[in-house]
Design a protein around this motif. Structure first.
Motif, PDB file in Angstrom:
ATOM      1  N   GLU A 142      -5.282  14.591 -14.842  1.00  0.00           N
ATOM      2  CA  GLU A 142      -3.825  14.575 -14.713  1.00  0.00           C
ATOM      3  C   GLU A 142      -3.260  15.849 -15.317  1.00  0.00           C
ATOM      4  O   GLU A 142      -3.516  16.160 -16.476  1.00  0.00           O
ATOM      5  N   MET A 191      -2.000  14.819  -9.949  1.00  0.00           N
ATOM      6  CA  MET A 191      -3.262  14.128 -10.162  1.00  0.00           C
ATOM      7  C   MET A 191      -4.340  14.785  -9.308  1.00  0.00           C
ATOM      8  O   MET A 191      -4.164  14.965  -8.095  1.00  0.00           O
ATOM      9  N   GLU A 197       0.126  18.130 -16.275  1.00  0.00           N
ATOM     10  CA  GLU A 197       1.549  17.951 -16.568  1.00  0.00           C
ATOM     11  C   GLU A 197       2.123  19.231 -17.176  1.00  0.00           C
ATOM     12  O   GLU A 197       1.555  19.797 -18.113  1.00  0.00           O
ATOM     13  N   THR A 231     -10.826  11.759 -12.586  1.00  0.00           N
ATOM     14  CA  THR A 231      -9.528  12.367 -12.283  1.00  0.00           C
ATOM     15  C   THR A 231      -9.098  13.271 -13.429  1.00  0.00           C
ATOM     16  O   THR A 231      -9.563  13.142 -14.565  1.00  0.00           O
ATOM     17  N   LYS A 265      -5.328  16.147 -18.746  1.00  0.00           N
ATOM     18  CA  LYS A 265      -5.911  14.920 -19.281  1.00  0.00           C
ATOM     19  C   LYS A 265      -7.036  14.502 -18.347  1.00  0.00           C
ATOM     20  O   LYS A 265      -6.806  14.084 -17.223  1.00  0.00           O
ATOM     21  N   LYS A 284       4.150  16.221 -12.656  1.00  0.00           N
ATOM     22  CA  LYS A 284       2.755  15.844 -12.847  1.00  0.00           C
ATOM     23  C   LYS A 284       1.983  15.975 -11.539  1.00  0.00           C
ATOM     24  O   LYS A 284       2.534  15.804 -10.463  1.00  0.00           O
TER      25      LYS A 284
END
Length: 206
Positions: free
Chosen positions: A76, A61, A78, A74, A87, A59
């Motif tokens: 995210e 960020m 993955e 933010t 996300k 992952k």
């Protein structure tokens, strides 16, 4: 009589020597290690001992900043079997539809974010899902920002990866970036969907 005594002494000596011999043999037997049969490891056991190679970041960020260098949210990222899941959670954005792309440079220099370069496009495709020779690997769906200026969306970028060493890796050559535009992406105009100015940017890797 003396002869009989000699015979008895000789027999006694023989018994003593025999007893010592048996004792030495027993000690040797105890000291000698028993060879245990070698146990062959199964391929699964051998594989378990081998260090696993980390070929991808699980992952990442990404911090998103606006033209005033203020943090607005933010993203995210993955790695999945279908690509990179993104996300997004952001606020204080203009309400409406906005273009959203992965750009080729890991640079977000305010206020115009032109330092991020063009769209991430390792296959030299055309822009837009509606173009016959598109889309870019970095083309993403438009974002719908609510009247309160917030957006929470999740989708998968199928043409990219976080794995190192791949031509479509978002971490190649120092990284890439995420960019939100002031207007909607029309899905076909070259080279960037006529989405207007860049209003938010965040570095991936780099």
């Amino acid at each position: 009589m003396k002869k009989w005594m000699y015979v008895m002494m000789l027999i006694g000596l023989i018994f003593v020597l025999a007893a010592c011999g048996n004792k030495d043999e027993a000690e040797k037997t105890e000291e000698t290690p028993v060879d245990e049969p070698a146990v062959e490891e199964t391929p699964a056991e051998e594989q378990a001992k081998e260090p696993s190679e980390e070929t991808a970041s699980e992952k990442l960020m990404v911090t998103l900043n606006n033209a005033n260098e203020e943090e607005v949210g933010t993203a995210e990222l993955e790695e999945t079997d279908k690509g990179v899941k993104i996300k997004l959670d952001a606020k204080n954005l203009p309400a409406g539809t906005h273009g959203f792309h992965i750009h080729e440079e890991a640079k977000c220099e305010a206020p115009d974010f032109k330092s991020a370069g063009g769209h991430f496009n390792p296959t030299d495709a055309s822009h837009g899902a509606d173009h016959e020779k598109g889309p870019h690997a970095g083309d993403l769906p438009n974002l719908e920002v609510g009247e309160d200026g917030t957006v929470q969306e999740e989708f998968t970028a199928e043409k990219v990866t976080l794995k190192t060493g791949e031509t479509n890796s978002l971490l190649a050559e120092g990284g890439t970036s995420l960019v939100i535009h002031e207007k909607a992406d029309d899905g076909k105009s070259q080279p960037s969907g006529d989405a207007g100015d860049r209003i938010v940017c965040g570095v991936i890797g780099g």
